[in-house]
Design an enzyme around this catalytic site. Sequence first.
Site, PDB file in Angstrom:
ATOM      1  N   TYR A  37       0.819  -1.217   0.000  1.00 12.13           N
ATOM      2  CA  TYR A  37       0.000   0.000   0.000  1.00 12.13           C
ATOM      3  C   TYR A  37       0.855   1.271   0.000  1.00 12.13           C
ATOM      4  O   TYR A  37       0.378   2.341  -0.319  1.00 12.13           O
ATOM      5  CB  TYR A  37      -0.938   0.029   1.212  1.00 12.13           C
ATOM      6  CG  TYR A  37      -1.983  -1.067   1.228  1.00 12.13           C
ATOM      7  CD1 TYR A  37      -2.022  -2.030   0.239  1.00 12.13           C
ATOM      8  CD2 TYR A  37      -2.931  -1.133   2.232  1.00 12.13           C
ATOM      9  CE1 TYR A  37      -2.969  -3.035   0.249  1.00 12.13           C
ATOM     10  CE2 TYR A  37      -3.887  -2.136   2.249  1.00 12.13           C
ATOM     11  CZ  TYR A  37      -3.901  -3.088   1.253  1.00 12.13           C
ATOM     12  OH  TYR A  37      -4.843  -4.078   1.271  1.00 12.13           O
ATOM     13  N   LYS A  75       3.438 -15.667   1.869  1.00 14.41           N
ATOM     14  CA  LYS A  75       3.565 -16.398   0.600  1.00 14.41           C
ATOM     15  C   LYS A  75       5.051 -16.649   0.395  1.00 14.41           C
ATOM     16  O   LYS A  75       5.661 -16.180  -0.583  1.00 14.41           O
ATOM     17  CB  LYS A  75       2.962 -15.586  -0.554  1.00 14.41           C
ATOM     18  CG  LYS A  75       1.458 -15.547  -0.562  1.00 14.41           C
ATOM     19  CD  LYS A  75       0.804 -16.894  -0.860  1.00 14.41           C
ATOM     20  CE  LYS A  75       0.900 -17.265  -2.315  1.00 14.41           C
ATOM     21  NZ  LYS A  75       0.279 -18.597  -2.554  1.00 14.41           N
ATOM     22  N   ASP A  88      -3.068 -18.061   1.246  1.00 15.99           N
ATOM     23  CA  ASP A  88      -4.248 -18.632   0.578  1.00 15.99           C
ATOM     24  C   ASP A  88      -4.811 -19.795   1.385  1.00 15.99           C
ATOM     25  O   ASP A  88      -6.034 -19.942   1.519  1.00 15.99           O
ATOM     26  CB  ASP A  88      -3.918 -19.045  -0.868  1.00 15.99           C
ATOM     27  CG  ASP A  88      -2.608 -19.796  -0.996  1.00 15.99           C
ATOM     28  OD1 ASP A  88      -1.786 -19.755  -0.053  1.00 15.99           O
ATOM     29  OD2 ASP A  88      -2.385 -20.434  -2.042  1.00 15.99           O
ATOM     30  N   ASP A 128      -5.297  -7.282   5.583  1.00 16.44           N
ATOM     31  CA  ASP A 128      -6.518  -6.582   5.188  1.00 16.44           C
ATOM     32  C   ASP A 128      -7.588  -7.611   4.825  1.00 16.44           C
ATOM     33  O   ASP A 128      -8.728  -7.579   5.307  1.00 16.44           O
ATOM     34  CB  ASP A 128      -6.184  -5.687   3.973  1.00 16.44           C
ATOM     35  CG  ASP A 128      -7.270  -4.680   3.670  1.00 16.44           C
ATOM     36  OD1 ASP A 128      -8.307  -4.691   4.357  1.00 16.44           O
ATOM     37  OD2 ASP A 128      -7.090  -3.879   2.730  1.00 16.44           O
ATOM     38  N   ASP A 137     -10.799  -9.232   7.444  1.00 15.66           N
ATOM     39  CA  ASP A 137     -12.204  -9.103   7.031  1.00 15.66           C
ATOM     40  C   ASP A 137     -12.877 -10.473   6.962  1.00 15.66           C
ATOM     41  O   ASP A 137     -14.033 -10.623   7.337  1.00 15.66           O
ATOM     42  CB  ASP A 137     -12.311  -8.424   5.662  1.00 15.66           C
ATOM     43  CG  ASP A 137     -12.512  -6.927   5.797  1.00 15.66           C
ATOM     44  OD1 ASP A 137     -12.255  -6.382   6.891  1.00 15.66           O
ATOM     45  OD2 ASP A 137     -12.920  -6.297   4.805  1.00 15.66           O
TER      46      ASP A 137
END
Length: 368
Positions: A146, A196, A228, A252, A256
């Site tokens: 970001y 990852k 994942d 993020d 959620d």
Amino acid sequence: MASHVNRIAVLAGDGIGPEVMGATMLVAKELEKKHGLQLEWKEGWVGGAAIDAKGKALPDETVELCRSAKAVLFGSVGGPKWENLPPNEQPERAALLPLRKIFGLYANLRPAVLYPELVKCSPLHPDRVAGGFDLLVVRELTGGLYFGQPKETTKTARGERAVDTMVYETHEIERVAEVAFRAASFRKKRVTLADKANVLETSLLWRKVVRGVAARHPAITLDFIYADNAAMQLVRDPGRFDVLLCENLFGDMLSDQAAAVAGSLGMLPSASLGEGSFGLYEPAGGSAPDIAGKGVANPIAQILSLALLCEMSLGQPEAAESIRQAVAGAIREGWRTADLAVAGEKKVGTQEIAKEIARRVALGRGKG
Ligand code: NAD
């Protein structure tokens, strides 16, 4: 005047913010009396309400108020009225992002708790979440994709080319990992790093640095999971996690997702922490314009944000625990706002459930 160190900046914001904040103050007043806390609550403008009253989403006077405070209790910002403003002036972007930046809030803590009595609120099959769950996502908030440079879109012979860059330095990883390990020491003593590492250089650095932090916390178990797979496990068996540590982007998404499987956004608090004890505490959800002004919003996310504030910024774990016990007690005894009620259950409003929680805090027990 009360001592400077105990000032709390109260930024209610927009939509349901003022309603759930008002309800939380009922609990705060009882908490102060019960635990002898000397707190000075100071309200400030933020978000769309601040744009209307002061011309910008984060007025300078609000920043000064936060600087003078031990912590910020934040409601939520935004709503349809301000959606047509340029992106950089919209309430969330123009208030929350600068606050995080100004106060160096690099660690975002998002507990996702499903109470056993609310298992039917989760979208997951009851068999998968029988007995509820209690996990904590710790997300790095100020680095990664970001913010990394270069971040740009350029013209090419064939169209356009856009670049985002994921960058992490050792110290950025180390400080947020410390927060995760400290949190785990008060919980089930397990940290899982979601990354990852099979494809990303940054993930390899995360593993190396987090292993180093783990060496300083021998009582805590560390394991690794690909992000994942973490997403998959969160819907298969969320109870397997204790503290889930993530870089910004994965955090993020996974925070959620954890919130979604926990049932209602109305139940979930969050904390954003920097150096020292200063923190910003807010519900995980937004300003919920669809239910604003109706007196039906669930104030528990805001009330539990106050519990986090007591624990992390005021060093008052007993006060925090008394709030959590009062919430758990009210839920156990069948108090339900509209977001929690299933067919046949009686619904109560924002003020009603807050008064019940405040009553339980005053009594000093979950039951009652
Ligand atoms: P939202 O979280 O406001 O609402 C999503 C759904 O959850 C809605 O159906 C809402 O009614 C419900 N909900 C949320 N909190 C609840 C509560 N306490 N009790 C009962 N139900 C609750 O998300 P959205 O609709 O995507 O966003 C609405 C506005 O909020 C937008 O302007 C957005 O920018 C803003 N927003 C602000 C923050 C923040 O201030 N930190 C975070 C997210 C969204």
